[in-house]
Design an enzyme around this catalytic site. Sequence first.
Site, mmCIF file in Angstrom:
data_model
loop_
_atom_site.group_PDB
_atom_site.id
_atom_site.type_symbol
_atom_site.label_atom_id
_atom_site.label_comp_id
_atom_site.label_asym_id
_atom_site.label_seq_id
_atom_site.Cartn_x
_atom_site.Cartn_y
_atom_site.Cartn_z
ATOM 1 N N GLY A 26 -95.697 38.858 -35.926
ATOM 2 C CA GLY A 26 -95.163 37.504 -35.905
ATOM 3 C C GLY A 26 -95.819 36.568 -34.929
ATOM 4 O O GLY A 26 -95.193 35.620 -34.448
ATOM 5 N N TYR A 71 -82.342 23.771 -22.920
ATOM 6 C CA TYR A 71 -82.351 25.223 -22.797
ATOM 7 C C TYR A 71 -80.950 25.825 -22.917
ATOM 8 O O TYR A 71 -80.799 26.957 -23.389
ATOM 9 C CB TYR A 71 -83.030 25.649 -21.494
ATOM 10 C CG TYR A 71 -84.521 25.452 -21.572
ATOM 11 C CD1 TYR A 71 -85.344 26.390 -22.200
ATOM 12 C CD2 TYR A 71 -85.122 24.306 -21.059
ATOM 13 C CE1 TYR A 71 -86.705 26.193 -22.305
ATOM 14 C CE2 TYR A 71 -86.492 24.099 -21.159
ATOM 15 C CZ TYR A 71 -87.272 25.050 -21.783
ATOM 16 O OH TYR A 71 -88.632 24.849 -21.898
ATOM 17 N N SER A 90 -99.405 34.205 -34.207
ATOM 18 C CA SER A 90 -100.652 33.663 -34.757
ATOM 19 C C SER A 90 -101.844 33.974 -33.872
ATOM 20 O O SER A 90 -102.994 33.803 -34.284
ATOM 21 C CB SER A 90 -100.527 32.146 -34.908
ATOM 22 O OG SER A 90 -100.370 31.541 -33.635
ATOM 23 N N ARG A 123 -80.533 26.124 -26.599
ATOM 24 C CA ARG A 123 -81.348 27.243 -27.083
ATOM 25 C C ARG A 123 -80.696 28.577 -26.731
ATOM 26 O O ARG A 123 -80.704 29.511 -27.527
ATOM 27 C CB ARG A 123 -82.746 27.170 -26.471
ATOM 28 C CG ARG A 123 -83.629 26.091 -27.042
ATOM 29 C CD ARG A 123 -84.234 26.530 -28.371
ATOM 30 N NE ARG A 123 -85.182 27.623 -28.181
ATOM 31 C CZ ARG A 123 -85.461 28.535 -29.088
ATOM 32 N NH1 ARG A 123 -84.839 28.525 -30.237
ATOM 33 N NH2 ARG A 123 -86.367 29.475 -28.850
ATOM 34 N N GLN A 160 -94.091 37.114 -26.507
ATOM 35 C CA GLN A 160 -94.221 35.705 -26.162
ATOM 36 C C GLN A 160 -92.877 34.987 -26.262
ATOM 37 O O GLN A 160 -92.772 33.820 -25.897
ATOM 38 C CB GLN A 160 -95.234 35.023 -27.090
ATOM 39 C CG GLN A 160 -96.646 35.569 -26.976
ATOM 40 C CD GLN A 160 -97.554 35.018 -28.068
ATOM 41 O OE1 GLN A 160 -97.837 35.690 -29.056
ATOM 42 N NE2 GLN A 160 -98.018 33.794 -27.895
ATOM 43 N N ASN A 161 -91.873 35.687 -26.763
ATOM 44 C CA ASN A 161 -90.568 35.083 -27.000
ATOM 45 C C ASN A 161 -89.729 35.065 -25.721
ATOM 46 O O ASN A 161 -89.811 35.973 -24.894
ATOM 47 C CB ASN A 161 -89.822 35.839 -28.089
ATOM 48 C CG ASN A 161 -90.577 35.818 -29.409
ATOM 49 O OD1 ASN A 161 -91.348 34.900 -29.673
ATOM 50 N ND2 ASN A 161 -90.368 36.834 -30.231
ATOM 51 N N VAL A 162 -88.892 34.051 -25.600
ATOM 52 C CA VAL A 162 -88.027 33.936 -24.420
ATOM 53 C C VAL A 162 -86.610 34.418 -24.715
ATOM 54 O O VAL A 162 -85.740 34.340 -23.849
ATOM 55 C CB VAL A 162 -88.000 32.484 -23.891
ATOM 56 C CG1 VAL A 162 -89.373 32.072 -23.384
ATOM 57 C CG2 VAL A 162 -87.502 31.499 -24.951
ATOM 58 N N ASP A 163 -86.356 34.920 -25.915
ATOM 59 C CA ASP A 163 -85.041 35.468 -26.235
ATOM 60 C C ASP A 163 -84.946 36.923 -25.766
ATOM 61 O O ASP A 163 -85.924 37.509 -25.307
ATOM 62 C CB ASP A 163 -84.757 35.343 -27.733
ATOM 63 C CG ASP A 163 -85.764 36.117 -28.586
ATOM 64 O OD1 ASP A 163 -85.826 37.354 -28.459
ATOM 65 O OD2 ASP A 163 -86.498 35.480 -29.380
ATOM 66 N N HIS A 212 -93.694 34.791 -21.248
ATOM 67 C CA HIS A 212 -93.317 33.403 -20.974
ATOM 68 C C HIS A 212 -91.935 33.293 -20.348
ATOM 69 O O HIS A 212 -91.313 32.229 -20.391
ATOM 70 C CB HIS A 212 -93.385 32.586 -22.259
ATOM 71 C CG HIS A 212 -94.763 32.544 -22.844
ATOM 72 N ND1 HIS A 212 -95.006 32.470 -24.201
ATOM 73 C CD2 HIS A 212 -95.976 32.599 -22.246
ATOM 74 C CE1 HIS A 212 -96.318 32.468 -24.415
ATOM 75 N NE2 HIS A 212 -96.923 32.542 -23.245
#
Length: 241
Positions: free
Chosen positions: A182, A65, A184, A68, A98-101, A116
């Site tokens: 972006g 992490y 699915s 990342r 849903q992104n962790v950025d 998330h």
Amino acid sequence: MWRRRTSSPFQLSEHVVVLTGAGISAESGLSTFRDAGGLWEQVDLEDVATPEGWERNPELVRDFYNQRRQQVLAARPNAGHEALVTLENRCQVSVVTQNVDDLHERAGSSHVLHLHGTIMEARSVVDPDEKMPLGEQDLTQNLTCSGGHPMRPNVVWFGEPVPAMERAVELVSRADHLLVVGSSLNVYPAASLVQFVEPGVPISVVDPDARMNLPGARVIRKAASKGVPEWVNGFRAAFSI
């Protein structure tokens, strides 16, 4: 496809809820997880994205992490992120990601819900509500909470509940327009959010490889940096804002 409600000369009273996934960040240079060449082909998710992996080897998890986070810090918001900020200046916009950025926040979005969690924070292993911003700081074994317990990445791992889900359902259920970018919509429980959209609410999808089955949805088969500005421009033109 648009529905008009009352508006002021300065801001339309429509509520646009945007669900974003890895696709919007990929154009900023951040690797996706599940696509070909994605992160899950490079590492074993059981080692770095589960509570059991943390128990076995916290140093490996911290290192993953930290790397990342450095990638996120080096990335920049793209035109897709920026178009959502432009839209927020004209109406109510809620981003559920849903992104962790933190690219949405750095672009200027004010209302971002991270399903998330976020890689930019650490949290106590015993108290999920005790969090600490990391910024450019690495997460190390010496970083502890107020009770002296270790800090872990503030992300939701496989097998863990999604605390923000209830709030996300509330936002989606109050949407006047739903825009999916972006994602699915294959990952649960996030994928179930579309089920909470009120009947008659327009749904749009921006994704070059969109495969989800959403009857009646408008699909823009373009990358986020092209498709989101196109959608936003069409929305503004429809409401003359």
